[in-house]
Every structure is written in C-alpha cells, then in structure tokens.
Design a protein around this motif. Structure first.
Motif, PDB file in Angstrom:
ATOM      1  N   ARG A 236       0.848  -1.199   0.000  1.00 14.66           N
ATOM      2  CA  ARG A 236       0.000   0.000   0.000  1.00 14.66           C
ATOM      3  C   ARG A 236       0.885   1.251   0.000  1.00 14.66           C
ATOM      4  O   ARG A 236       1.619   1.489   0.959  1.00 14.66           O
ATOM      5  N   PRO A 237       0.805   2.079  -1.048  1.00 12.96           N
ATOM      6  CA  PRO A 237       1.627   3.289  -1.101  1.00 12.96           C
ATOM      7  C   PRO A 237       0.858   4.512  -0.589  1.00 12.96           C
ATOM      8  O   PRO A 237      -0.364   4.612  -0.753  1.00 12.96           O
ATOM      9  N   TYR A 238       1.576   5.433   0.034  1.00 13.54           N
ATOM     10  CA  TYR A 238       0.976   6.667   0.540  1.00 13.54           C
ATOM     11  C   TYR A 238       1.951   7.818   0.336  1.00 13.54           C
ATOM     12  O   TYR A 238       3.168   7.636   0.379  1.00 13.54           O
ATOM     13  N   ILE A 239       1.389   9.021   0.173  1.00 14.60           N
ATOM     14  CA  ILE A 239       2.184  10.241   0.111  1.00 14.60           C
ATOM     15  C   ILE A 239       2.074  10.934   1.460  1.00 14.60           C
ATOM     16  O   ILE A 239       0.972  11.099   2.000  1.00 14.60           O
ATOM     17  N   LEU A 240       3.201  11.322   2.015  1.00 16.20           N
ATOM     18  CA  LEU A 240       3.198  11.955   3.331  1.00 16.20           C
ATOM     19  C   LEU A 240       2.858  13.435   3.243  1.00 16.20           C
ATOM     20  O   LEU A 240       3.307  14.139   2.335  1.00 16.20           O
ATOM     21  N   LYS A 241       2.061  13.880   4.194  1.00 19.85           N
ATOM     22  CA  LYS A 241       1.795  15.303   4.376  1.00 19.85           C
ATOM     23  C   LYS A 241       2.401  15.794   5.694  1.00 19.85           C
ATOM     24  O   LYS A 241       2.060  16.875   6.163  1.00 19.85           O
ATOM     25  N   VAL A 242       3.264  14.974   6.277  1.00 23.00           N
ATOM     26  CA  VAL A 242       3.923  15.310   7.542  1.00 23.00           C
ATOM     27  C   VAL A 242       5.381  14.870   7.484  1.00 23.00           C
ATOM     28  O   VAL A 242       5.753  14.022   6.675  1.00 23.00           O
ATOM     29  N   ASN A 243       6.196  15.449   8.357  1.00 20.93           N
ATOM     30  CA  ASN A 243       7.549  14.962   8.586  1.00 20.93           C
ATOM     31  C   ASN A 243       7.504  13.925   9.704  1.00 20.93           C
ATOM     32  O   ASN A 243       6.644  13.988  10.582  1.00 20.93           O
ATOM     33  N   GLY A 244       8.434  12.984   9.700  1.00 22.12           N
ATOM     34  CA  GLY A 244       8.442  12.006  10.771  1.00 22.12           C
ATOM     35  C   GLY A 244       9.483  10.931  10.573  1.00 22.12           C
ATOM     36  O   GLY A 244      10.496  11.141   9.897  1.00 22.12           O
ATOM     37  N   CYS A 245       9.216   9.769  11.165  1.00 18.97           N
ATOM     38  CA  CYS A 245      10.080   8.598  11.038  1.00 18.97           C
ATOM     39  C   CYS A 245       9.234   7.389  10.687  1.00 18.97           C
ATOM     40  O   CYS A 245       8.072   7.283  11.107  1.00 18.97           O
ATOM     41  N   ILE A 246       9.824   6.456   9.942  1.00 23.60           N
ATOM     42  CA  ILE A 246       9.114   5.222   9.591  1.00 23.60           C
ATOM     43  C   ILE A 246       9.857   4.014  10.171  1.00 23.60           C
ATOM     44  O   ILE A 246      11.081   3.989  10.218  1.00 23.60           O
TER      45      ILE A 246
END
Length: 345
Positions: A236-246
């Motif tokens: 499942r692909p997603y585009i981030l609208k936030v900064n963070g860590c994965i």
C-alpha cells in the motif's frame, strides 16, 4: 461448498464470525434458519449481534436466537447489541457462549412497538447498505479505469524497472520501541500502518511520537515523500503530508530526479497489475513481505510527466468521490447509532 456468488442454486447467504460485509462469507445451496438473530460466540468479534432477514446458513462460531412469536427482530437485535459486549469473557480467546447470552437481562417494548422500531431500523439499514454498494461499485470502477490506463500507457510508452529511476530504502525501528515513545512537544511523528487508511492517498497525521534520540535509529521522512507498506497489508503506497520517522514495516521511495508525479506513482504501485508483480516475485516466500530489491524489480510504464499528471488527476477525482460517499456512509451509521441510543435509554 460455499459459492462466492449468489446463483439460482447457491442462493442462501452464509454468515461467519467476521464483521466485514456484515459477516457474509458466501452462498450455499441450503439453509438452516430464517428471520433470526445471530451473534459471534468467540474470537475477536465475540458479542457482535446481527438480525438476519430471510433464510440463511451460518458457521459454527455463530450463536442463533429464534422465537416463534416474532421477538427475534431488528429491535431485539439492536437492544442485545448495545449490551452484549459487556458480557464477553476476555480470558484467553474472547467468548460469549450460549449460556451467558441466554442470561443477559433486557427490557423490551411491546411487540407492536418493536415492529415499528424494526421497520425504522430496516429503512435505515437499507439506506446504509445502498450507500455501501455505491462505494463498492465506484471502487470497482476505479480499478477498471486504472487497469485500462496502465494498459494504454505500457502499450505506448517505455516500461522500466522502478529501481533504475528511484531510490528505495527500508525504515528502521529503535528498540525497545516503548522506551522511545513520547508525548513531548519536540517529539518526532512515528508513522505506523494504523495511521494510514486503505483508501487514502495521503497520511495527514500520526497517533504517536518518538524521542529525537529514537529518530537517530530510525528512517527520517518528509512532507511529500512516498512510502510503501512492506508487511501485513503489504504493497500500500501513501504520500506523506507530515515529517516524521518510519519503522521497518515501511519502504521509502524517493524520486531524487523528479521523473514521476508522486500521485501517478502511488496509483500505479497500488494497482492490481503491480500487486500481481509483488506476488510473483515473492513466490515461495513463507511470509508476505516486500523488500527493497523486490520493489526495485517492479516494472512500470513511464510516460512524460504531463501525461502522468493527467492520469493522476483522473484517478484522484474518483478518489474524492469515494471519500465523499464514505463520509456520508459514516454519517448514516452515526445517525443509526444515535437513534438507537435515544430509543433505548
């Protein structure tokens, strides 16, 4: 044998303990009960109550309530459903067995009043079901449109290996993770699978944060990055609208040379044709996991960026329609719940 389709021979619905599609498992050529209340006796959904209209078959993890005088109706099911979870035993595997269900005390109105409430619930349920089917068919339509667009792209434009044009990196998890979870203001957003909904294109926020020192042991990602789930609901692909860590349940796909429209790439990677490639490359593996090498091997069509934007605009428009319909579906369910709560106070 249970059929996945409703046919002249296999016409009786089979209900299981699951909650997806109201527990509908398929269709059978015979039935066990008619116009009855069922509940899930054990497992994660123990205590979930449904009224089953018409003739049906059910699996062995469903309890059944019958009444010759008409008390097995939507009204009684709704009353029971508002109480049943309180009686589930959560010692080991959750259970709500027959002997406990039979002892649940309930207050019910007269049979005449029950029939009026039953009719009202039936109207609401019909409307909710219709909304659910509209969403289902629109999603199916989108899959068809996506398949046709991809076929046309791959016929007209070069087909390339994804890894030749993007950088793919795995996320990382500081351990033990509980030692790094924080609520402090300078915490770094900790992006988890649960923060992403299956039908969403973007991840807008996270439920948890990690400490800055934990971020050093993870993978930093930024607004606009594309990430792909590589385990559990993989692919499942997603585009981030936030900064963070994965964490290591994600792959980061970074297009440094900006060869792709991110939405186009997201839709392409979520398509049935790409999912088939994942399964092909992962054949023989004991678990459904993706790694960076496997994803790098995926082949996709590569039209000019203007064409990518055009395709993404088409598919995102359908997504917005699905989102609007889903919002109405959620509202209808809230109206149903609020109405039942008021009726049974």
């Amino acid at each position: 044998m249970v059929s996945s389709s409703n046919t002249a021979e296999y016409k009786f619905p089979v209900y299981s303990s699951q909650t997806k599609s109201d527990g509908l498992l398929g269709y059978f050529d015979s039935y066990l009960y008619e116009n009855a209340i069922t509940w899930t006796t054990d497992g994660a959904n123990a205590g979930t109550v449904h009224y089953r209209d018409g003739k049906f078959y059910c699996t062995n993890v469903c309890g059944v309530l019958l009444n010759e005088n008409g008390y097995a109706n939507r009204c009684t099911a709704a009353i029971l459903g508002s109480l049943s979870k309180k009686y589930v035993s959560y010692v080991g595997n959750p259970k709500l067995m027959n002997n406990i269900m039979s002892e649940i005390p309930i207050v019910i109105p007269s049979l005449e009043e029950q029939y009026k409430i039953d009719s009202l619930i039936a109207v609401l349920d019909k409307r909710i079901k219709a909304q659910q089917m509209i969403i289902f068919h629109l999603k199916k339509y989108k899959r068809g449109v996506t398949a046709k667009l991809i076929a046309a792209i791959e016929k007209k434009y070069p087909v390339v290996k994804l890894g030749d044009h993007v950088t793919i990196m795995r996320g990382g998890s500081p351990r033990p993770i509980d030692a790094y979870i924080t609520n402090v203001e300078n915490g770094i957003r900790w992006i988890k699978i649960g923060d992403a909904l299956p039908d969403q294109l973007y991840i807008l926020d996270t439920k948890e944060k990690i400490k800055p020192e934990g971020a050093k042991k993870s993978r930093r990602v930024y607004d606009g990055d594309l990430i792909l789930s590589n385990s559990m609901s993989f692919g499942r692909p997603y585009i981030l609208k936030v900064n963070g860590c994965i964490h290591d349940g994600w792959l980061l796909i970074r297009d440094e040379e900006k060869k792709f429209d991110k939405r186009f790439l997201c839709f392409y990677l979520a398509s049935d044709s790409t999912l088939a490639q994942y399964k092909k490359y992962a054949a023989g593996s004991c678990v459904n996991n993706l790694n960076s090498e496997l994803v790098a091997s995926v082949e996709i069509g590569m039209p000019p960026i203007e064409q990518q934007i055009h395709v993404a605009d088409i598919l995102e428009k359908i997504d917005r329609q699905v989102q609007a319909l889903s919002t109405m579906y959620a509202l209808l369910n809230r109206v149903r719940s609020a109405l039942l709560q008021q009726l049974f106070i």
